[in-house]
Design a protein around this motif. Sequence first.
Motif, PDB file in Angstrom:
ATOM      1  N   UNK A  63      57.687   8.294 -60.776  1.00 29.98           N
ATOM      2  CA  UNK A  63      56.854   8.472 -59.632  1.00 29.98           C
ATOM      3  C   UNK A  63      57.025   9.661 -58.777  1.00 29.98           C
ATOM      4  N   UNK A  64      55.929  10.138 -57.999  1.00 29.32           N
ATOM      5  CA  UNK A  64      55.761  10.949 -57.074  1.00 29.32           C
ATOM      6  C   UNK A  64      56.169  10.595 -55.846  1.00 29.32           C
ATOM      7  N   UNK A  65      57.169  11.252 -55.056  1.00 31.68           N
ATOM      8  CA  UNK A  65      57.529  10.650 -53.692  1.00 31.68           C
ATOM      9  C   UNK A  65      56.495  10.696 -52.889  1.00 31.68           C
ATOM     10  N   UNK A  66      56.576   9.890 -51.825  1.00 35.64           N
ATOM     11  CA  UNK A  66      55.410   9.779 -50.987  1.00 35.64           C
ATOM     12  C   UNK A  66      55.251  11.166 -50.128  1.00 35.64           C
ATOM     13  N   UNK A  67      56.580  11.825 -49.870  1.00 34.94           N
ATOM     14  CA  UNK A  67      56.376  13.107 -49.157  1.00 34.94           C
ATOM     15  C   UNK A  67      55.670  14.275 -49.873  1.00 34.94           C
ATOM     16  N   UNK A  68      55.527  14.074 -51.205  1.00 36.01           N
ATOM     17  CA  UNK A  68      54.945  15.149 -51.969  1.00 36.01           C
ATOM     18  C   UNK A  68      53.506  14.605 -52.438  1.00 36.01           C
ATOM     19  N   UNK A  69      53.278  13.456 -52.309  1.00 38.13           N
ATOM     20  CA  UNK A  69      51.849  12.753 -53.066  1.00 38.13           C
ATOM     21  C   UNK A  69      50.796  13.386 -52.317  1.00 38.13           C
ATOM     22  N   UNK A  70      49.788  13.930 -53.305  1.00 40.66           N
ATOM     23  CA  UNK A  70      48.591  14.153 -52.692  1.00 40.66           C
ATOM     24  C   UNK A  70      47.511  12.891 -52.899  1.00 40.66           C
ATOM     25  N   UNK A  71      46.657  12.767 -51.975  1.00 38.35           N
ATOM     26  CA  UNK A  71      45.923  11.308 -51.967  1.00 38.35           C
ATOM     27  C   UNK A  71      45.038  11.216 -53.387  1.00 38.35           C
ATOM     28  N   UNK A  72      44.325  12.293 -53.735  1.00 31.32           N
ATOM     29  CA  UNK A  72      43.549  12.426 -54.829  1.00 31.32           C
ATOM     30  C   UNK A  72      44.444  12.397 -56.096  1.00 31.32           C
TER      31      UNK A  72
END
Length: 717
Positions: A180-189
Amino acid sequence: MKITFKGFTEHALFALNIFIIFLLIFGKQISVPLWLQSFGRMHPMLLHFPIVLLLLAMLLEIFRYNKSYATLTLYHKFTSGLLLSGIFLATVTVIMGLLLSQEDGYSGSTLQWHKWTGVSLVFISSFIYWIREKSWYNSPLSKMFAVLTIISLLLTGHYGAILTHGENFVLAPVTPAPEKVSIEKAMIYQDVILPIFTAKCASCHNMEKAKGSLNLTDAASMLKGGKNGKLFVPGNPQISLLLQRLHLPVEDEKRMPPKGKPELTATEIAVLTLWIKGNAQLDKKVIDLPQQDSLRILASTTLGPSPSMVQQYDFAAASEATVKKLNNDYRVISILDKGSPALSVNIYNKTIYKPEALKELTEIKRQIVSLNLNGLPVQDEDLKTISTFENLRKLNLNFTAIKGDGLKHLLPLKQLNTLSLSGTAVNFNTVKQLLAMKNLKELSLWRTDIKENEIGQLKQLAKGIRIITGFKDDGKSPIKLNQPHLSTTVSIFKNRIPLQIKHPINGVEIRYTTDGTEPDSLKSPLYDKEIEIKESITLKTKAYKTGWYGSDVLTFNFYQSRYSPDSIAFIVAPSEKYKGDGPKTLTDLQLGSFDIQNGKWIGYNENMALMLFFKEQLPLKSISINMMKKIQTHILPPQELEVWGGTNEKNMRLLQRVKNPMPQKDEADAFIKMEVKFKSQPISCIKIVGKNFKKLPEWHAGKGQPAWIFMDEILLN
């Protein structure tokens, strides 16, 4: 010359092979008529039969020259018949597939591989059938061609599965989930929206199989839309095609995903709605959204934690047996995070609390990082025990009996970063010593004996510590009151219903109206005692207090239904998907929400008709039916509603007829009470007939299709 069935099938097989060659050469230059498109769409339905038949025939062909079967006439005739049947059906299936591939939405390399492996399968198996009786045909050739046919069969099925279900369909259950991508790095789309499209939409909307000319595998293709236009209108989810299709009834052919495909969850639909409402941005990070933003909160449930938020601990986990032994009805010990050795402890029930409840935790004192003692009669002396919990990070002592003398025992806790002392008898001096704790980041002190000027001093001394003191109503910084609370959530009653209106803040004035007008702070009735509701009304109430902004208006509808039928019979059965709890749904005194999947609605895609029976004659003079209007989901009130009544089924006459105009395009979703009034008369039998709009208007996405009727409660007075 007599033509046998076998001979006819062989000739037909040869002709169909020629037709396949014709389609391969001239397929792009011909236009498939509509009636032939339906024939092509039967391809997925028929393809399973030739797969089984050819597989069995090839297995038999491999053992054809085995000594045990070489002389068996029945074996050879059965294999020959099985092979001919499989090839013939495979040929028909290939022709269907070639016709289907002419429609919009089918392209790409996977389609080409599926097409040519399928055609090769037919040509190879046909060639085998026509040479297998030749004198030079032998065991090695039979095995070679059989294996070649089976390989072609598997490859054709493999590429067909990719077209139907998407990449990696077979191995998906055993393929490790990507990290899972961390919320710090995550892009919405890229990390929130696209995974939903990939999991629930891309099997039909990809580069290889773009149904409706819509490809959802990348941002550029998604923004382009499909043959029905743009997928969404940024900032306006209500008129976005994507959400309209998601909310259509399951039986509707335009609903997405179609029946039989994995459904989007309520959370996934909410995420898409919020994303579109926020202008469907492609290059924005999740952490760029406000911390309390609904989209950020929902997105965080699918993303990995921020690396900075992942706690690393230098102690081992407690034994499972120990944790299990210490858990009981008033003390709950739980693992803080999956795979973590850290434990969270909550202790309840102040009537049976004893200091031993803390002392018994010494077995896991190194693993406790969070301790909640809120509202318990904890004394200052008990803090000595807590001081041994060397890795404690969070301590809640709100509304306990401590006075502050024992706070000095907490000073050795080097990891403590959050301490709550609200509602206790601590004072300035006992709290001041806590400011020396290097890791302390948050200190709650509201409703304590510490004076306002002392709080100011603490804030000046507290470097890097957030001191929470709560809200003080000084009249200088007004905030909005929250809405009043009603003592009941029941909206339908028979004779009367008592009602109390409350507010959690002392000194609030509650004003109300029952005629549908907005309550004000001067002229509207002041609530000061219990109200008795005796008829259908719309109650509106609002809270006021000097120095505060008035609350938002709370609106609640009360509906009277004095009578209930003894039995209900459907003359026309409702949709199998939307039959609720049967007739009980119409008299259970519960109103449905806009969620049509919650089992609270009776739905019709045609005219509705039902009967109500009463054991005794009743003096009825009105009937109200709760209906839904949700235009984009094809749900409209009936075009015409008829109510018939009488003393029995054979003696009924029309009591009243009500007609509704076609709703306009921009009308909002709503619940509609269709009331039919008539002259009071003795009735023991009622028939209700609702006629739906047979064709949705030209401006509707489902133009030409019949509208749905949804109802969930019948009120009788």
